[in-house]
Scaffold this active site. Structure first.
Site, mmCIF file in Angstrom:
data_model
loop_
_atom_site.group_PDB
_atom_site.id
_atom_site.type_symbol
_atom_site.label_atom_id
_atom_site.label_comp_id
_atom_site.label_asym_id
_atom_site.label_seq_id
_atom_site.Cartn_x
_atom_site.Cartn_y
_atom_site.Cartn_z
ATOM 1 N N LYS A 117 0.855 -1.200 0.000
ATOM 2 C CA LYS A 117 0.000 0.000 0.000
ATOM 3 C C LYS A 117 0.881 1.237 0.000
ATOM 4 C CE LYS A 117 0.836 1.472 4.397
ATOM 5 N NZ LYS A 117 1.601 2.633 4.725
ATOM 6 N N ASP A 142 -2.535 -2.004 10.329
ATOM 7 C CA ASP A 142 -2.704 -1.958 8.865
ATOM 8 C C ASP A 142 -3.256 -3.259 8.284
ATOM 9 O OD1 ASP A 142 -1.726 0.593 8.738
ATOM 10 O OD2 ASP A 142 0.272 0.043 8.039
#
Ligand code: ATP
Length: 283
Positions: free
Chosen positions: A8, A136
């Site tokens: 990401k 995350d």
């Protein structure tokens, strides 16, 4: 079974305040990208792990191993027996780079073992388990484009219309996430990113507007302490790439919609040990 575990980038990272438990209250916009690790899962007697990158721990310290342990408990409840798995990680995402490499491997193992061991957990259930491994991990299960609040675990999907190439560069310097957050004076932050503006730009597919309102409050800390990262931003400017942003707590820096020739020229000017790739948004 082969699982693709995407990295990401942060299109925005704001820190709202400190929390009693040592975490920070954040407001972020995260985007999955095409760069990914490749994880192979094979049923085995117990949990085992190998990884192509010797920098990554191949034992219980690895988040992918801990993800397997979490699902082992679920499997014990569901099937009444202890299952095992051989995990092999082909590491393509740079390590400790602000790209959620460990979290995405954990997410990949949760998704893969849910199928391999026939556990029948929903995506929401996997995300609730995943947050035990790291803030995350839920995003890495969800993937695509999302706003992440709280410690990063409260997710809202963004209907982004932006399709973009991503020039991603990771300088060969060790940046500690803990040190970066520790050095940040949350009350003294001068410029917060405009999160609503970032969301509106993504929904409209407006790249120019996105780059005008995005931001990462950790960037200032890293640029001050790591001249290599500040130098990289200057080098990008010299090559006509005027909007570049650091991801997470760095040291990775990315720029969007850079054409292939520009990307080649930038790559040729970087130290050979730095990671550099041209990838794209993953939808
Ligand atoms: P963070 O911001 O949480 O530090 P990051 O994306 O910057 O994340 P990672 O690539 O996840 O960094 O690596 C951070 C540390 O996590 C590494 O130094 C490594 O020792 C440990 N780690 C545990 N499991 C993994 C994994 N599967 N892949 C990479 N690193 C892992």
């Amino acid at each position: 079974m082969i699982i693709t575990a995407p990295a990401k980038i942060n299109l925005a990272l704001d820190v709202i305040g400190d929390r009693q438990d040592g975490y920070h209250e954040v407001d972020m916009v995260m985007q999955s990208i095409g760069l990914s690790d490749r994880i192979q899962l094979k049923t085995g007697e117990k949990i085992g792990l190998t990884c192509t990158n010797p920098q990554v721990p191949a034992d219980r310290r690895n988040l992918a191993w801990r993800a397997a342990e979490l699902l082992q408990e679920v499997a014990r409840e569901r099937h009444g027996k202890t299952l095992g798995v051989e995990i092999h990680i082909e590491k393509r995402i740079p390590v400790a780079a602000g790209l959620a490499g460990g979290s995405t491997d954990a997410a990949g193992v949760l998704i893969g073992l849910n199928q391999l061991w026939d556990l029948g957990l929903t995506t929401e259930e996997l995300m609730r388990l995943g947050v035990k491994l790291g803030a995350d991990v839920p995003f890495c299960i969800l993937q695509r484009t999302a706003r992440a609040e709280g410690i990063g675990e409260k997710l809202t999907v963004i209907s982004s219309r932006l399709r973009c190439s991503v020039l991603l560069i990771t300088p060969d310097v060790q940046v500690s996430t803990a040190m970066v957050y520790h050095s940040l004076d949350t009350k003294g932050i001068r410029k917060h990113p405009d999160i609503q503006g970032v969301i509106a730009a993504l929904e409209a597919g407006d790249l120019e507007r996105l780059c005008a309102v995005w931001g990462n409050v950790l960037e200032e800390v890293v640029l001050e302490k790591f001249p290599e990262v500040a130098g990289l931003k200057r080098l990008l400017q010299d090559f006509g790439v005027h909007s570049a942003l650091m991801s997470g707590s760095g040291p990775s820096v990315f720029a969007l919609n850079v054409d292939e020739n520009q990307a080649k020229a930038v790559k040729a000017a970087l130290p050979p040990t730095w990671f550099c790739t041209l990838t794209e948004f993953q939808q």
